[in-house]
Design an enzyme around this catalytic site. Structure first.
Site, PDB file in Angstrom:
ATOM      1  N   TYR A 156      -4.679  21.121 -16.578  1.00 43.50           N
ATOM      2  CA  TYR A 156      -3.374  20.434 -16.187  1.00 43.50           C
ATOM      3  C   TYR A 156      -2.817  20.315 -15.041  1.00 43.50           C
ATOM      4  O   TYR A 156      -1.938  20.474 -14.324  1.00 43.50           O
ATOM      5  CB  TYR A 156      -2.299  20.855 -17.146  1.00 43.50           C
ATOM      6  CG  TYR A 156      -1.073  20.064 -17.728  1.00 43.50           C
ATOM      7  CD1 TYR A 156      -1.321  19.204 -18.692  1.00 43.50           C
ATOM      8  CD2 TYR A 156       0.364  20.222 -17.204  1.00 43.50           C
ATOM      9  CE1 TYR A 156      -0.462  18.363 -19.210  1.00 43.50           C
ATOM     10  CE2 TYR A 156       1.123  19.250 -17.668  1.00 43.50           C
ATOM     11  CZ  TYR A 156       0.857  18.495 -18.313  1.00 43.50           C
ATOM     12  OH  TYR A 156       1.756  17.407 -19.155  1.00 43.50           O
ATOM     13  N   GLY A 157      -4.017  19.748 -14.199  1.00 40.52           N
ATOM     14  CA  GLY A 157      -3.748  19.931 -12.839  1.00 40.52           C
ATOM     15  C   GLY A 157      -3.707  18.462 -12.119  1.00 40.52           C
ATOM     16  O   GLY A 157      -2.564  17.861 -12.103  1.00 40.52           O
ATOM     17  N   HIS A 165     -14.924  12.448 -13.979  1.00 45.40           N
ATOM     18  CA  HIS A 165     -15.692  12.489 -12.474  1.00 45.40           C
ATOM     19  C   HIS A 165     -16.960  13.046 -13.004  1.00 45.40           C
ATOM     20  O   HIS A 165     -17.345  13.897 -13.838  1.00 45.40           O
ATOM     21  CB  HIS A 165     -15.059  13.853 -11.719  1.00 45.40           C
ATOM     22  CG  HIS A 165     -15.538  13.843 -10.516  1.00 45.40           C
ATOM     23  ND1 HIS A 165     -15.920  12.890  -9.710  1.00 45.40           N
ATOM     24  CD2 HIS A 165     -15.491  15.017  -9.511  1.00 45.40           C
ATOM     25  CE1 HIS A 165     -16.421  13.237  -8.505  1.00 45.40           C
ATOM     26  NE2 HIS A 165     -16.160  14.497  -8.534  1.00 45.40           N
ATOM     27  N   GLU A 207       3.340   2.417  14.960  1.00 42.28           N
ATOM     28  CA  GLU A 207       2.436   1.443  15.106  1.00 42.28           C
ATOM     29  C   GLU A 207       0.882   1.811  14.419  1.00 42.28           C
ATOM     30  O   GLU A 207       0.486   0.910  14.084  1.00 42.28           O
ATOM     31  CB  GLU A 207       2.062   1.557  16.605  1.00 42.28           C
ATOM     32  CG  GLU A 207       1.249   0.131  16.960  1.00 42.28           C
ATOM     33  CD  GLU A 207       1.840  -1.225  16.618  1.00 42.28           C
ATOM     34  OE1 GLU A 207       1.313  -2.183  15.914  1.00 42.28           O
ATOM     35  OE2 GLU A 207       3.312  -1.170  16.804  1.00 42.28           O
ATOM     36  N   GLU A 218       3.424   0.810   9.974  1.00 43.55           N
ATOM     37  CA  GLU A 218       3.344  -0.433   9.780  1.00 43.55           C
ATOM     38  C   GLU A 218       2.155  -0.687   8.923  1.00 43.55           C
ATOM     39  O   GLU A 218       2.083  -1.552   7.885  1.00 43.55           O
ATOM     40  CB  GLU A 218       2.934  -1.209  10.984  1.00 43.55           C
ATOM     41  CG  GLU A 218       2.758  -2.742  10.798  1.00 43.55           C
ATOM     42  CD  GLU A 218       2.914  -3.494  12.376  1.00 43.55           C
ATOM     43  OE1 GLU A 218       2.368  -4.558  12.203  1.00 43.55           O
ATOM     44  OE2 GLU A 218       3.014  -2.855  13.129  1.00 43.55           O
ATOM     45  N   SER A 252      -0.301 -13.765  13.212  1.00 40.41           N
ATOM     46  CA  SER A 252      -0.398 -14.464  14.589  1.00 40.41           C
ATOM     47  C   SER A 252      -1.693 -14.789  15.029  1.00 40.41           C
ATOM     48  O   SER A 252      -2.601 -14.103  14.831  1.00 40.41           O
ATOM     49  CB  SER A 252       0.386 -13.699  15.504  1.00 40.41           C
ATOM     50  OG  SER A 252      -0.463 -12.674  16.052  1.00 40.41           O
TER      51      SER A 252
END
Length: 348
Positions: A38-39, A124, A244, A248, A270
């Site tokens: 239960y991890g 896994h 930055e 963002e 841009s």
């Protein structure tokens, strides 16, 4: 099962439209699913299965924090919450969701309860792929299957509650009952997968270990830190460097290219950003690809798995890990991040 073309390659994909929840419930109507551990993945998968109407119990070591967490999540001691061995004994499907190290430790205690016709489920491929190192060798008369959500258990649960699904891979290592395919797909739908795509245990663990050490965690932290350090060394303030470098990316751009793709991002920024991104994409690719090639070779050779097993076996591993994580937490970049997150509009 649909055949989808990804980059010119045909792949098997199963969606919730062609394998609806009602069908999954019918396939597993006589099964008892024990979620062991239960991890990280255990809470999300077990709660989603429970909410979707499956018969689920949880197996966990009594007295620990995760036992208390299971109780807090509504699992009832002696009814739906048991010690690990008792849960495995009661179940027909055992979801083995302990950490890789704990799977190795617990395996000798549970393997005798994996009787004919049961299913052993992983999220896994580590324990099975590296079985000569882990000692996890299942009996030949049980199904051995895998559903690997492509994200954390927390994300799986959050997206389920939002009515969405987290994509998962699925695999069959051993089909003793001739029901393994239906079982694994029904479980994949039950835990809240958006769609399921086919893999095998080896490819799942190779991609997973590469991803964790690469773009999902290791490489991304390395790239972020390198840019942050360069900005700071050239006189930029911590706030400017963090915004930055991280803010963002995570708050503005990632949601957009998650929704529309990086190609869309390139076409909708841009012209200055486009030119620079196109020019610098190549040097970054050429600088990092050899690292990824080396990483993949280490994963495929088993060296990376052995390092993980050896590290987890050391007596001082927990103390050493705590110190490493503490250093990461206390680094300037992530201390700045904690302040910036508090300043986000939703937190004010």
């Amino acid at each position: 099962m649909a055949i989808m073309k990804f980059g010119g390659v045909d792949e098997k994909v199963i969606t919730r439209e062609e394998f609806p929840l009602k069908k999954a419930q019918e396939v597993l109507k006589n099964e008892t699913i024990a979620v062991i551990g239960y991890g990280i993945q255990g809470p999300g998968q077990s709660l989603n299965l429970r909410d979707n109407g499956f018969r689920v119990i949880v197996g966990q070591r009594k007295g620990g924090k995760t036992w208390d967490k299971a109780v807090a999540d509504g699992w009832m001691t002696g009814e739906t919450l048991f010690e690990i061995e008792e849960a495995v004994k009661r179940a027909t499907i055992i979801q083995y969701l302990l950490s890789d190290a704990a799977q190795i430790e617990v395996w000798p205690r549970i393997k005798s309860y994996l009787t004919a016709g049961k299913a052993l489920y992983f999220s896994h491929g580590f324990g099975i792929t590296y079985r000569e190192k882990t000692g996890i060798v299942p009996p030949t008369d049980i199904d051995v299957i895998l559903v690997a959500p492509k994200g954390s258990g927390t994300s799986l649960r959050r997206m389920f509650l939002e009515g969405r699904g987290l994509n998962s891979s699925y695999a069959i290592f051993q089909d003793a009952t001739r029901k393994a395919l239906e079982r694994v797909i029904a479980l994949g739908i039950g835990v809240g997968s958006g769609y399921l795509f086919e893999t095998d245990f080896k490819h799942e663990v190779y991609s997973d270990l590469t991803g964790e050490r690469g773009t999902l965690m290791g490489a991304i932290q390395g790239l972020l830190l390198a840019q942050y350090e360069v900005l700071r060394e050239n006189g930029h303030t911590p706030s400017e460097a963090f915004n930055e470098t991280v803010e963002e990316l995570t708050q503005s751009l990632m949601p957009l290219f998650a929704e529309n793709g990086m190609d869309w991002m390139y076409a909708n920024c841009s012209t200055t950003a486009q030119r620079g991104a196109l020019d610098w994409m190549g040097p970054f690719h050429d600088a990092t690809k050899p690292v990824f090639e080396k990483l993949y070779k280490e994963v495929a050779s088993g060296n990376e798995a052995q390092r993980s097993i050896d590290a987890n076996s050391k007596l001082d591993y927990r103390e050493s890990l705590t110190n490493e994580l503490k250093a990461l937490h206390e680094s300037e970049m992530w201390q700045v991040g904690a302040v910036v997150r508090k300043l986000r509009p939703e937190n004010n």
